[in-house]
Design a protein around this motif. Structure first.
Motif, PDB file in Angstrom:
ATOM      1  N   PRO A 144      44.268  42.255  44.302  1.00  0.00           N
ATOM      2  CA  PRO A 144      44.766  41.137  45.107  1.00  0.00           C
ATOM      3  C   PRO A 144      45.801  40.288  44.378  1.00  0.00           C
ATOM      4  O   PRO A 144      45.873  40.294  43.139  1.00  0.00           O
ATOM      5  CB  PRO A 144      43.500  40.326  45.385  1.00  0.00           C
ATOM      6  CG  PRO A 144      42.610  40.625  44.225  1.00  0.00           C
ATOM      7  CD  PRO A 144      42.877  42.065  43.886  1.00  0.00           C
ATOM      8  N   HIS A 145      46.587  39.588  45.156  1.00  0.00           N
ATOM      9  CA  HIS A 145      47.484  38.562  44.639  1.00  0.00           C
ATOM     10  C   HIS A 145      46.626  37.340  44.321  1.00  0.00           C
ATOM     11  O   HIS A 145      45.910  36.836  45.187  1.00  0.00           O
ATOM     12  CB  HIS A 145      48.548  38.243  45.693  1.00  0.00           C
ATOM     13  CG  HIS A 145      49.374  37.033  45.396  1.00  0.00           C
ATOM     14  ND1 HIS A 145      50.120  36.895  44.252  1.00  0.00           N
ATOM     15  CD2 HIS A 145      49.580  35.892  46.120  1.00  0.00           C
ATOM     16  CE1 HIS A 145      50.747  35.738  44.270  1.00  0.00           C
ATOM     17  NE2 HIS A 145      50.441  35.115  45.394  1.00  0.00           N
ATOM     18  N   VAL A 146      46.666  36.879  43.070  1.00  0.00           N
ATOM     19  CA  VAL A 146      45.771  35.805  42.617  1.00  0.00           C
ATOM     20  C   VAL A 146      46.599  34.550  42.325  1.00  0.00           C
ATOM     21  O   VAL A 146      47.692  34.628  41.772  1.00  0.00           O
ATOM     22  CB  VAL A 146      45.002  36.227  41.353  1.00  0.00           C
ATOM     23  CG1 VAL A 146      43.966  35.162  40.979  1.00  0.00           C
ATOM     24  CG2 VAL A 146      44.326  37.582  41.540  1.00  0.00           C
ATOM     25  N   TYR A 147      46.053  33.399  42.664  1.00  0.00           N
ATOM     26  CA  TYR A 147      46.767  32.144  42.467  1.00  0.00           C
ATOM     27  C   TYR A 147      45.758  30.992  42.428  1.00  0.00           C
ATOM     28  O   TYR A 147      44.576  31.150  42.756  1.00  0.00           O
ATOM     29  CB  TYR A 147      47.759  31.910  43.613  1.00  0.00           C
ATOM     30  CG  TYR A 147      47.126  32.023  44.982  1.00  0.00           C
ATOM     31  CD1 TYR A 147      46.500  30.928  45.586  1.00  0.00           C
ATOM     32  CD2 TYR A 147      47.110  33.242  45.668  1.00  0.00           C
ATOM     33  CE1 TYR A 147      45.885  31.043  46.824  1.00  0.00           C
ATOM     34  CE2 TYR A 147      46.500  33.362  46.912  1.00  0.00           C
ATOM     35  CZ  TYR A 147      45.896  32.260  47.485  1.00  0.00           C
ATOM     36  OH  TYR A 147      45.273  32.380  48.706  1.00  0.00           O
ATOM     37  N   HIS A 173      52.829  42.908  47.199  1.00  0.00           N
ATOM     38  CA  HIS A 173      52.071  42.428  46.049  1.00  0.00           C
ATOM     39  C   HIS A 173      50.753  41.861  46.564  1.00  0.00           C
ATOM     40  O   HIS A 173      50.734  40.848  47.265  1.00  0.00           O
ATOM     41  CB  HIS A 173      52.858  41.344  45.314  1.00  0.00           C
ATOM     42  CG  HIS A 173      52.115  40.739  44.157  1.00  0.00           C
ATOM     43  ND1 HIS A 173      51.659  41.480  43.097  1.00  0.00           N
ATOM     44  CD2 HIS A 173      51.747  39.458  43.908  1.00  0.00           C
ATOM     45  CE1 HIS A 173      51.055  40.694  42.238  1.00  0.00           C
ATOM     46  NE2 HIS A 173      51.090  39.462  42.708  1.00  0.00           N
ATOM     47  N   GLY A 174      49.672  42.548  46.256  1.00  0.00           N
ATOM     48  CA  GLY A 174      48.358  42.142  46.724  1.00  0.00           C
ATOM     49  C   GLY A 174      47.760  43.171  47.661  1.00  0.00           C
ATOM     50  O   GLY A 174      48.384  43.578  48.642  1.00  0.00           O
ATOM     51  N   SER A 175      46.562  43.613  47.347  1.00  0.00           N
ATOM     52  CA  SER A 175      45.845  44.591  48.162  1.00  0.00           C
ATOM     53  C   SER A 175      44.356  44.406  47.905  1.00  0.00           C
ATOM     54  O   SER A 175      43.948  43.607  47.063  1.00  0.00           O
ATOM     55  CB  SER A 175      46.275  46.014  47.797  1.00  0.00           C
ATOM     56  OG  SER A 175      45.881  46.328  46.465  1.00  0.00           O
ATOM     57  N   ARG A 176      43.542  45.173  48.611  1.00  0.00           N
ATOM     58  CA  ARG A 176      42.105  45.089  48.374  1.00  0.00           C
ATOM     59  C   ARG A 176      41.763  45.556  46.962  1.00  0.00           C
ATOM     60  O   ARG A 176      40.818  45.065  46.347  1.00  0.00           O
ATOM     61  CB  ARG A 176      41.364  45.929  49.407  1.00  0.00           C
ATOM     62  CG  ARG A 176      41.470  45.385  50.828  1.00  0.00           C
ATOM     63  CD  ARG A 176      40.704  46.251  51.814  1.00  0.00           C
ATOM     64  NE  ARG A 176      40.830  45.724  53.178  1.00  0.00           N
ATOM     65  CZ  ARG A 176      40.278  46.283  54.243  1.00  0.00           C
ATOM     66  NH1 ARG A 176      39.548  47.393  54.101  1.00  0.00           N
ATOM     67  NH2 ARG A 176      40.444  45.757  55.431  1.00  0.00           N
TER      68      ARG A 176
END
Length: 356
Positions: A93-96, A87-90
């Protein structure tokens, strides 16, 4: 008097199949999240992605594994859980939000303040995410503890395929929401910067997160400026998710001091090698034994079989004496048949911990 052996385990866990779509749709109604939306076409795509993941047709970074538990007596799927290998890539992205505590003190006024700061962050390398855990309401509280089995089966699978998954695992827990599903944090924060309702933003983020990077403030935000009742929700776990929090903590997860930028739900994380359930997975050779009478069970296990064709994965809970040599596990004829295991076959075994 001879005991009548059961026809097989009452519940079997396996990889999701295309024929499960109607049951999966009925189950998704009880969650309707990004991971498991109440959308038949979206669910069909999720099923197809899972089939391709279990069969190894997708690159590792794109794999999403969907597990279901089936009530064998009624012949229907009643719950599900998921693993996102990365989960998360260019591209996405994984956002938080990082949750940071900042202290301020004025010697002149002799006043001290502690402020909570939210700072948006992005993970482009990716981590493994677990989610999509939902069980139909009528099966919650079942003696077989089906919710726990759906949660644990994911770690059994990770232990079998460690190379597929990232070095960190994250779980985004649901926070307290309003009765209509609205997030007070979103109303006070996200909506002001996007002009979208929580439901609109939640739906859009399933396909495209660009608007978050484009519209959310990149500078730190002082939660002190939010209403007190909204501040109190930051990082809080919703009442229906408290059991999941206890389970995660018991197997090695901890609060990451990060929250979902939409609803404020806390992120729990762990190094993959530190998750006790991943470490405890082992292989055993199957032997057959008569159905065991009452009073002989000493421990509960998840036993799983893998195959080259669908179903690619089958698992069930068994209660059996602890294996004396750690290498052989005795199964009843009925359980072995349900899992398509024969004497001498190798099975994956996960001892189930006491309930947290």
């Amino acid at each position: 008097m001879a005991l009548t052996p059961p026809a097989g385990p009452p519940f079997v866990l396996r990889d999701v199949a295309p024929d499960d779509l109607p049951d999966l749709h009925e189950t998704a109604i009880h969650l309707d999240s990004v991971n498991l939306p109440n959308d038949r076409e979206a669910l069909a795509r999720i099923i197809d992605r899972s089939v391709q993941s279990f069969s190894g047709q997708l690159p590792k970074a794109d794999r999403c594994f969907v597990f279901v538990v089936r009530d064998e007596a009624l012949g229907r799927v009643v719950g599900t859980s998921m693993i996102f290998a990365q989960h998360g890539s260019r591209r996405s992205p994984h956002v938080y939000f990082d949750v940071i505590e900042e202290e301020r003190y004025s010697e002149t006024l002799d006043r001290h303040f502690s402020h909570r700061i939210l700072r948006i962050g992005y993970n482009y390398k990716g981590l493994t995410e677990i989610g999509g855990l939902v069980l139909r309401p009528e099966y919650r509280g079942h003696a077989q503890q089906l919710g726990r089995l759906l949660a644990y089966v994911r770690f059994l699978y990770m232990g079998l395929h460690r190379e597929v998954f990232c070095d960190e695992v994250v779980s985004e827990l649901m926070p307290p929401l309003e009765p209509d599903g609205t997030s007070l944090l979103w109303e006070s924060l996200g909506r002001r910067f996007t002009g979208l309702t929580y439901q609109e933003a939640d739906s859009l983020s399933r396909q495209n997160k660009e608007f978050i990077r484009a519209l959310f403030p990149q500078d730190p935000l002082y939660a002190t400026l939010l209403p007190p009742d909204v501040q109190a929700l930051i990082g809080e776990v919703g009442p229906e998710t408290k059991g999941v929090e206890r389970m995660l903590r018991a197997i090695g997860f901890e609060y990451a001091h990060r929250i979902d930028p939409f609803d404020g739900g806390p992120h729990f994380h762990a190094r993959t090698e530190n998750i006790s359930l991943v470490r405890d997975v082992r292989a055993a050779r199957v032997s057959l034994a008569p159905s065991l009478g009452p009073g002989t069970a000493q421990q509960s296990f998840l036993v799983a079989r893998q195959g080259a064709e669908a179903p690619f994965f089958l698992a069930a809970r068994i209660d059996a004496p602890t294996p004396t040599n750690g290498a052989t596990l005795s199964l009843s004829v009925e359980v072995a048949a349900a899992l398509k295991l024969a004497p001498g076959d190798e099975a994956a075994v996960l001892p189930l911990p006491a309930r947290a």
